[in-house]
Scaffold this active site. Structure first.
Site, short mmCIF file in Angstrom:
data_model
loop_
_atom_site.label_atom_id
_atom_site.label_comp_id
_atom_site.label_asym_id
_atom_site.label_seq_id
_atom_site.Cartn_x
_atom_site.Cartn_y
_atom_site.Cartn_z
N PRO A 153 -18.68 -28.58 -18.54
CA PRO A 153 -18.73 -29.70 -19.47
C PRO A 153 -20.13 -30.20 -19.80
O PRO A 153 -20.31 -30.93 -20.77
CB PRO A 153 -17.95 -30.78 -18.72
CG PRO A 153 -18.15 -30.45 -17.28
CD PRO A 153 -18.23 -28.96 -17.20
N ASP B 18 -23.36 -21.64 -27.25
CA ASP B 18 -23.00 -22.79 -28.07
C ASP B 18 -24.17 -23.76 -28.14
O ASP B 18 -25.04 -23.78 -27.25
CB ASP B 18 -21.81 -23.53 -27.44
CG ASP B 18 -20.49 -22.82 -27.71
OD1 ASP B 18 -20.49 -21.81 -28.42
OD2 ASP B 18 -19.46 -23.30 -27.20
N LYS C 173 -21.13 -23.93 -32.82
CA LYS C 173 -20.57 -24.68 -33.94
C LYS C 173 -20.45 -26.14 -33.50
O LYS C 173 -19.90 -26.43 -32.47
CB LYS C 173 -19.19 -24.16 -34.31
CG LYS C 173 -19.23 -22.75 -34.83
CD LYS C 173 -17.84 -22.22 -35.09
CE LYS C 173 -17.15 -21.76 -33.84
NZ LYS C 173 -17.65 -20.59 -33.21
N GLY D 172 -19.11 -23.82 -24.18
CA GLY D 172 -18.94 -25.10 -23.49
C GLY D 172 -17.58 -25.19 -22.81
O GLY D 172 -16.59 -24.63 -23.30
N GLY D 173 -17.53 -25.86 -21.68
CA GLY D 173 -16.25 -26.06 -20.97
C GLY D 173 -15.66 -24.76 -20.51
O GLY D 173 -16.34 -23.93 -19.90
N ASP D 174 -14.40 -24.57 -20.82
CA ASP D 174 -13.72 -23.30 -20.54
C ASP D 174 -13.58 -22.52 -21.85
O ASP D 174 -13.23 -23.10 -22.88
CB ASP D 174 -12.32 -23.55 -19.96
CG ASP D 174 -11.64 -22.24 -19.62
OD1 ASP D 174 -11.82 -21.76 -18.49
OD2 ASP D 174 -10.98 -21.66 -20.51
N THR E 295 -13.15 -27.51 -17.94
CA THR E 295 -12.95 -28.04 -19.27
C THR E 295 -13.19 -29.56 -19.32
O THR E 295 -13.11 -30.25 -18.30
CB THR E 295 -11.53 -27.68 -19.78
OG1 THR E 295 -11.47 -27.99 -21.18
CG2 THR E 295 -10.45 -28.45 -19.04
N ALA E 296 -13.47 -30.06 -20.52
CA ALA E 296 -13.89 -31.45 -20.71
C ALA E 296 -12.90 -32.46 -20.13
O ALA E 296 -13.31 -33.45 -19.51
CB ALA E 296 -14.10 -31.72 -22.19
N MET F 85 -12.09 -33.00 -29.85
CA MET F 85 -12.58 -33.01 -31.23
C MET F 85 -11.85 -34.06 -32.06
O MET F 85 -11.54 -33.82 -33.23
CB MET F 85 -12.41 -31.61 -31.86
CG MET F 85 -13.29 -30.57 -31.23
SD MET F 85 -13.06 -28.92 -31.95
CE MET F 85 -11.65 -28.33 -31.04
N1 SAH Z 1 -14.04 -25.25 -24.58
C1 SAH Z 1 -14.40 -26.65 -24.46
C2 SAH Z 1 -13.91 -27.47 -25.63
C3 SAH Z 1 -14.55 -27.09 -26.95
S1 SAH Z 1 -14.08 -28.17 -28.25
C4 SAH Z 1 -13.86 -27.21 -23.14
O1 SAH Z 1 -13.10 -26.52 -22.47
O2 SAH Z 1 -14.23 -28.32 -22.78
C5 SAH Z 1 -15.34 -29.40 -28.17
C6 SAH Z 1 -14.76 -30.71 -27.70
O3 SAH Z 1 -14.71 -30.74 -26.28
C7 SAH Z 1 -15.55 -31.93 -28.06
O4 SAH Z 1 -15.28 -32.36 -29.38
C8 SAH Z 1 -15.05 -32.94 -27.04
O5 SAH Z 1 -13.79 -33.43 -27.41
C9 SAH Z 1 -14.87 -32.06 -25.81
N2 SAH Z 1 -16.03 -32.09 -24.89
C10 SAH Z 1 -16.87 -31.08 -24.61
N3 SAH Z 1 -17.78 -31.44 -23.69
C11 SAH Z 1 -17.50 -32.74 -23.38
C12 SAH Z 1 -18.08 -33.67 -22.47
N4 SAH Z 1 -19.13 -33.36 -21.70
N5 SAH Z 1 -17.54 -34.92 -22.41
C13 SAH Z 1 -16.50 -35.26 -23.17
N6 SAH Z 1 -15.90 -34.40 -24.03
C14 SAH Z 1 -16.40 -33.15 -24.14
#
Ligand code: SAH
Length: 254
Positions: free
Chosen positions: A14, A37, A58, A89-91, A119-120, A171
Site C-alpha cells: 500500500p 505504477d 495510471k 500498487g497493493g496487490d 491491498t489498500a 477509486m
Molecule cells: N491494486 C491496488 C489497488 C489499485 S486501484 C491494491 O490492491 O491496493 C487504486 C486505489 O487503491 C486508489 O484509488 C485507492 O482507493 C486505493 N489505494 C491504494 N493505495 C492506497 C493507500 N495507501 N491508502 C488508501 N487507499 C489506497
C-alpha cells in the site's frame, strides 16, 4: 522463438516500503528492468539496484500509458531480459489490470508469475485497528470500485455494496457524493458509518470518520493521495479506536 525472460507481476503493497514481501524485495534486487505504477514509493524502487526503471502507472485524471502499450513493452522486455518486474500498487490481482497483462503474456508464450502484495483495504484496516470482519457484526467484506473503464459495461456496484456487511470502495473518492446518494437512494441508512483512509501506511496517512449522508464532504478535505472508503457498522462501534489512530485526524464532518 521463446523468450528467455520471465515477467513477474509484483505487489508493491500500500505504500510503506517495508510492507513489501521478501519475495518481492528479492525479485526487485535481481530485476533487469522494472515497469512500475506511478505511486510506488521511491525507497521500494531503490531496491531495484540493477534495473532500468520505467514508470507506466495510471493515475485517474492524469496522463496514463495505454494498457496495450504496457502489454507490448512487457513482452518486448521478456525477449531482452531475464527478470522483468511489473510492479503494481497493493496487490496486483485487485483492480490492477493484472488479467490483461497475464492474458497478453500467455498469448505471447511468455513465462510469468504473480507475487501478492498487501491491498489498500487491509492496510487501512491495520491503520485504523478495526477488523473488517468483527465477530457478530460482519461476516463478509466486499472490494468494490464504482469506476468502469472505457468500453466496459456499467456495473451495478451499488447492489454489491448494499449486500455487504463491510465494504471497501477503491477509486471512489472523486465520486464520493454520487456514491452516497446512490446507496441512500437504494435503501442504505444515511447514518451508516464510513471511514475514509488516505495514504494508508505512509507518514502522511490520515483518516476521517463520518456518516454515509456526509460522505460527499470528503471532496472539501483536500484529499490528493490514494484513499479508500470503508463502509459498515464495524466503524460505528469502534469509533473510540479511530480516535487513537496516530495518523493526523480530520475532525468528523457534522
Ligand atoms: N491494486 C491496488 C489497488 C489499485 S486501484 C491494491 O490492491 O491496493 C487504486 C486505489 O487503491 C486508489 O484509488 C485507492 O482507493 C486505493 N489505494 C491504494 N493505495 C492506497 C493507500 N495507501 N491508502 C488508501 N487507499 C489506497
Amino acid at each position: 522463438m521463446n523468450a528467455a525472460g520471465k515477467v513477474y507481476l509484483v505487489g508493491a503493497g500500500p505504500g510503506a516500503p517495508d510492507l513489501l514481501t521478501l519475495r518481492a524485495a528479492d525479485l526487485l534486487r535481481r530485476a533487469d528492468i522494472v515497469f512500475h505504477d506511478a505511486l510506488v514509493h521511491p525507497d521500494t524502487l531503490a531496491l531495484a539496484v540493477r534495473a532500468e526503471k520505467i514508470a507506466v502507472g495510471k493515475r485517474c485524471g492524469r496522463h496514463s500509458t495505454a494498457q496495450r502499450f504496457i502489454n507490448k513493452r512487457l513482452i518486448d522486455a521478456a525477449h531482452r531480459y531475464a527478470i522483468v518486474v511489473r510492479l503494481k500498487g497493493g496487490d496486483p490481482m485487485l483492480f490492477g489490470r493484472a488479467q490483461e497483462e497475464i492474458d497478453a503474456l500467455e498469448q505471447a508464450g511468455i513465462a510469468y508469475a504473480v507475487v501478492p502484495g498487501i491491498t489498500a483495504a487491509l492496510a487501512a484496516s491495520a491503520v485504523l485497528g478495526i477488523s473488517l470482519t468483527r465477530r457478530g457484526m460482519s461476516r463478509n467484506v466486499t472490494f468494490i470500485t464504482p469506476r468502469t473503464g472505457k468500453g466496459e459495461d456499467a456495473h451495478d456496484w451499488a447492489r454489491s455494496a448494499l449486500a455487504a456487511d463491510t465494504c471497501a470502495i477503491y477509486m471512489g473518492v472523486g465520486e464520493a457524493a454520487h456514491i452516497a446518494a446512490t446507496l441512500i437512494d437504494r435503501g442504505a441508512s444515511p447514518e451508516l458509518p464510513v471511514v475514509v483512509v488516505e495514504n494508508a501506511t505512509l507518514p502522511d496517512q490520515r483518516s476521517v470518520a463520518l456518516r454515509l449522508a456526509d460522505l460527499g464532504a470528503v471532496s472539501t478535505l483536500g484529499i490528493t493521495g490514494p484513499a479508500v472508503i470503508l463502509i459498515g457498522e464495524v466503524y460505528d462501534r469502534l469509533q473510540p479506536t479511530i480516535a487513537a489512530v496516530p495518523a493526523r485526524r480530520v475532525d468528523a464532518v457534522a
